[in-house]
Write a protein that holds these residues in place. Structure first.
Motif, PDB file in Angstrom:
ATOM      1  N   UNK A  34      25.904   4.520 -32.338  1.00 58.67           N
ATOM      2  CA  UNK A  34      26.445   4.509 -30.978  1.00 58.67           C
ATOM      3  C   UNK A  34      26.711   3.080 -30.515  1.00 58.67           C
ATOM      4  N   UNK A  35      25.840   2.154 -30.865  1.00 60.82           N
ATOM      5  CA  UNK A  35      26.067   0.762 -30.489  1.00 60.82           C
ATOM      6  C   UNK A  35      27.382   0.244 -31.065  1.00 60.82           C
ATOM      7  N   UNK A  36      27.654   0.588 -32.313  1.00 63.86           N
ATOM      8  CA  UNK A  36      28.915   0.179 -32.934  1.00 63.86           C
ATOM      9  C   UNK A  36      30.108   0.833 -32.240  1.00 63.86           C
ATOM     10  N   UNK A  37      30.002   2.139 -31.968  1.00 62.68           N
ATOM     11  CA  UNK A  37      31.123   2.876 -31.380  1.00 62.68           C
ATOM     12  C   UNK A  37      31.453   2.383 -29.979  1.00 62.68           C
ATOM     13  N   UNK A  38      30.432   2.089 -29.175  1.00 66.57           N
ATOM     14  CA  UNK A  38      30.673   1.642 -27.801  1.00 66.57           C
ATOM     15  C   UNK A  38      31.353   0.286 -27.744  1.00 66.57           C
ATOM     16  N   UNK A  39      31.228  -0.500 -28.791  1.00 69.93           N
ATOM     17  CA  UNK A  39      31.839  -1.838 -28.802  1.00 69.93           C
ATOM     18  C   UNK A  39      33.353  -1.784 -28.982  1.00 69.93           C
ATOM     19  N   UNK A  40      33.878  -0.660 -29.432  1.00 67.05           N
ATOM     20  CA  UNK A  40      35.326  -0.506 -29.571  1.00 67.05           C
ATOM     21  C   UNK A  40      35.916  -0.049 -28.243  1.00 67.05           C
ATOM     22  N   UNK A  41      36.853  -0.803 -27.699  1.00 67.48           N
ATOM     23  CA  UNK A  41      37.562  -0.381 -26.488  1.00 67.48           C
ATOM     24  C   UNK A  41      38.658   0.592 -26.899  1.00 67.48           C
ATOM     25  N   UNK A  42      38.333   1.865 -26.858  1.00 66.59           N
ATOM     26  CA  UNK A  42      39.301   2.895 -27.252  1.00 66.59           C
ATOM     27  C   UNK A  42      39.823   3.652 -26.039  1.00 66.59           C
ATOM     28  N   UNK A  43      39.996   2.933 -24.932  1.00 67.00           N
ATOM     29  CA  UNK A  43      40.698   3.523 -23.793  1.00 67.00           C
ATOM     30  C   UNK A  43      42.000   4.139 -24.299  1.00 67.00           C
ATOM     31  N   UNK A  44      42.383   5.266 -23.762  1.00 67.19           N
ATOM     32  CA  UNK A  44      43.534   6.004 -24.298  1.00 67.19           C
ATOM     33  C   UNK A  44      44.802   5.167 -24.380  1.00 67.19           C
ATOM     34  N   UNK A  45      44.936   4.161 -23.523  1.00 67.73           N
ATOM     35  CA  UNK A  45      46.117   3.300 -23.563  1.00 67.73           C
ATOM     36  C   UNK A  45      46.086   2.312 -24.721  1.00 67.73           C
ATOM     37  N   UNK A  46      44.956   2.207 -25.417  1.00 68.28           N
ATOM     38  CA  UNK A  46      44.783   1.243 -26.496  1.00 68.28           C
ATOM     39  C   UNK A  46      44.732   1.941 -27.849  1.00 68.28           C
ATOM     40  N   UNK A  47      44.975   1.221 -28.942  1.00 72.54           N
ATOM     41  CA  UNK A  47      44.828   1.813 -30.285  1.00 72.54           C
ATOM     42  C   UNK A  47      43.375   2.178 -30.581  1.00 72.54           C
ATOM     43  N   UNK A  48      43.193   3.126 -31.482  1.00 77.21           N
ATOM     44  CA  UNK A  48      41.848   3.462 -31.961  1.00 77.21           C
ATOM     45  C   UNK A  48      41.713   3.173 -33.449  1.00 77.21           C
ATOM     46  N   UNK A  49      42.710   2.472 -34.037  1.00 76.04           N
ATOM     47  CA  UNK A  49      42.767   2.300 -35.490  1.00 76.04           C
ATOM     48  C   UNK A  49      41.533   1.579 -36.029  1.00 76.04           C
ATOM     49  N   UNK A 112      31.865  -2.073 -22.447  1.00 74.08           N
ATOM     50  CA  UNK A 112      32.120  -1.852 -23.876  1.00 74.08           C
ATOM     51  C   UNK A 112      31.039  -2.525 -24.727  1.00 74.08           C
ATOM     52  N   UNK A 113      29.823  -2.172 -24.422  1.00 68.43           N
ATOM     53  CA  UNK A 113      28.649  -2.590 -25.179  1.00 68.43           C
ATOM     54  C   UNK A 113      27.543  -1.611 -24.852  1.00 68.43           C
ATOM     55  N   UNK A 114      26.526  -1.555 -25.700  1.00 67.61           N
ATOM     56  CA  UNK A 114      25.419  -0.640 -25.447  1.00 67.61           C
ATOM     57  C   UNK A 114      24.305  -1.362 -24.702  1.00 67.61           C
ATOM     58  N   UNK A 115      23.878  -0.766 -23.597  1.00 67.52           N
ATOM     59  CA  UNK A 115      22.733  -1.255 -22.843  1.00 67.52           C
ATOM     60  C   UNK A 115      21.694  -0.147 -22.768  1.00 67.52           C
ATOM     61  N   UNK A 116      20.478  -0.430 -23.230  1.00 68.79           N
ATOM     62  CA  UNK A 116      19.392   0.546 -23.165  1.00 68.79           C
ATOM     63  C   UNK A 116      18.449   0.157 -22.037  1.00 68.79           C
ATOM     64  N   UNK A 117      18.194   1.121 -21.153  1.00 69.02           N
ATOM     65  CA  UNK A 117      17.341   0.838 -19.996  1.00 69.02           C
ATOM     66  C   UNK A 117      16.762   2.139 -19.470  1.00 69.02           C
ATOM     67  N   UNK A 118      15.460   2.164 -19.301  1.00 75.15           N
ATOM     68  CA  UNK A 118      14.764   3.311 -18.693  1.00 75.15           C
ATOM     69  C   UNK A 118      15.110   4.628 -19.380  1.00 75.15           C
ATOM     70  N   UNK A 119      15.191   4.611 -20.700  1.00 79.07           N
ATOM     71  CA  UNK A 119      15.442   5.838 -21.443  1.00 79.07           C
ATOM     72  C   UNK A 119      16.882   6.295 -21.429  1.00 79.07           C
ATOM     73  N   UNK A 120      17.782   5.434 -20.984  1.00 75.70           N
ATOM     74  CA  UNK A 120      19.197   5.772 -20.924  1.00 75.70           C
ATOM     75  C   UNK A 120      20.008   4.773 -21.740  1.00 75.70           C
TER      76      UNK A 120
END
Length: 411
Positions: A34-49, A112-120
């Motif tokens: 999940x940390x890797x996936x969140x770092x990709x900005x895959x907003x629909x207007x952007x590529x996901x390649x 567009x990064x993973x932040x872990x806090x209070x179980x979330x």
């Protein structure tokens, strides 16, 4: 585990990350994925390649057979992966890789990064729905070390957030395959409850043409905004009629078919009567209500609006164009897929979700029985500081681990 060469990727700077060592793959957890996936900005207007290339490398390293279905520009792609025997149906897990925009939202953590806090776990797409995609990768890794009697399929699509657009080319590919999946689980956030249905959606644009004029002589012109207003009144009348006498389904929070105007534009200056206006509207229909019949009703009303306007301006018109549509999902509560997924989660009941998914397309176009079940809550999606709880991710891992056990036994 079979050995595969790392595929060639367009972005050379990602090569180290995209070609994982076997030891790296074996150590990855759902949170790592999940940390890797969140770092990709895959907003629909952007590529996901780049995200797809990274996922392809992970899955190839696990020994999966991976197929990539690119769009015409090569900027976006679907991914379909199989682990286990390829000569039978299998169970398909489906998710989308795109996320909604963050523009205009106020975030207290990096989007567009993973932040872990209070179980979330915070980040754009954590709930909708990269949390499930990460769990899919963990399940694939578990499955790759087992002798599966029934295959596991992973289906990842693009542009779901703007109308389930990308998945259609993957469905075309699957329709030509010798064996279809036995069932599908779409991992949109349901709190891991089993959802058996959602409404269909039709998105349309109405264009109104009137006659321009000086605002001081407004009665001699035809105001296109007024034509649009007349049409909105019709939409609201039809909505009221559907609420009162249309189909009803108490499994939904809103138990009837809905109509909604989401965008309107027209006019350029206050002292000019606008001659053009357009608005976007949608129909979200229950299974028992035909959206085409509702659309034809609206078109007839639009024609009456145009006919009235032509008494003053022969050039007046109202045109309606449908620009996106996808079917609803209405899986019977007694269907085998419902009981199967309940057995993985320990759930007793089922319900229906308000939002749409690719599940209706898998069911309608391929005949694959489908349910929606994934970690998190859609109430956290599409908003600032989106999150999924770590407990939900853990529970999802348990569900998919149970699935792998069943695939070893043979579904």
């Amino acid at each position: 585990m079979p050995q595969h060469d790392c595929p060639i990727h367009r972005n050379a700077t990602l090569e180290a990350a995209l070609c994982p060592a076997p030891s790296e793959v074996s150590q990855m957890t759902t949170l790592d994925y999940l940390e890797k996936l969140l770092a990709f900005d895959t907003t629909s207007a952007h590529p996901n390649a780049d995200l797809i290339a990274w996922m392809q490398a992970q899955l190839v390293a696990m020994g999966a057979k991976v197929q990539i279905i690119e769009n015409a520009k090569g900027s976006k792609a679907n991914l379909f992966a199989t682990i286990g025997p390829g000569d039978r149906g299998g169970v398909m897990l489906s998710g989308h890789t795109d996320v909604v925009p963050v523009a205009g939202q106020i975030w207290t953590v990096p989007a567009f990064a993973m932040t872990r806090k209070d179980g979330k776990v915070y980040g754009r797409g954590s709930a909708d729905m990269k949390g499930f995609v990460a769990a899919m990768l963990s399940a694939a890794k578990k499955a790759s070390g087992q002798n599966l009697r029934t295959p596991l399929h992973l289906a990842l699509s693009y542009d779901e957030e703007i109308g389930c657009i990308g998945v259609r080319s993957m469905i075309d590919m699957l329709s030509a395959a010798p064996h279809l999946p036995l069932m599908c689980v779409v991992g949109e956030p349901t709190g891991l409850a089993v959802a058996t249905g959602h409404k269909g959606k039709m998105a349309a644009r109405a264009r109104f043409t009137g006659r321009a004029g000086h605002s001081a002589l407004a009665p001699f012109a035809v105001n296109a905004l007024y034509l649009a207003n007349d049409f909105i009144t019709i939409l609201r009348d039809v909505q009221a009629d559907l609420q009162a006498s249309g189909g009803q389904d108490a499994d939904y929070d809103v138990p009837y078919t809905t109509l909604h105007v989401g965008r309107i534009s027209g006019g350029g200056a206050l002292n000019i009567v606008p001659h053009h206006c357009e608005l976007d509207f949608e129909i979200r229909n229950l299974a028992q209500d035909d959206p085409q019949e509702i659309l034809q009703r609206l078109k007839r009303a639009a024609q009456q609006i145009a006919d009235t306007a032509r008494t003053d301006a022969p050039e007046a018109s109202v045109e309606i164009e449908v620009f996106n549509t996808y079917p609803g999902l209405d899986t019977p509560p007694g269907a085998a897929v419902v009981g199967f997924v309940k057995s993985l989660t320990g759930a007793n009941g089922s319900y229906k979700v308000a939002y749409g998914t690719e599940g209706g397309l898998f069911n309608q176009r391929l005949g694959v029985p489908t349910v929606v079940c994934g970690p998190g809550d859609m109430a956290q999606g599409h908003k600032p500081d989106e999150f999924v709880s770590e407990s939900q991710l853990t529970a999802c891992d348990v569900m998919l681990s149970n699935l792998v056990v069943r695939l070893v036994e043979g579904v």
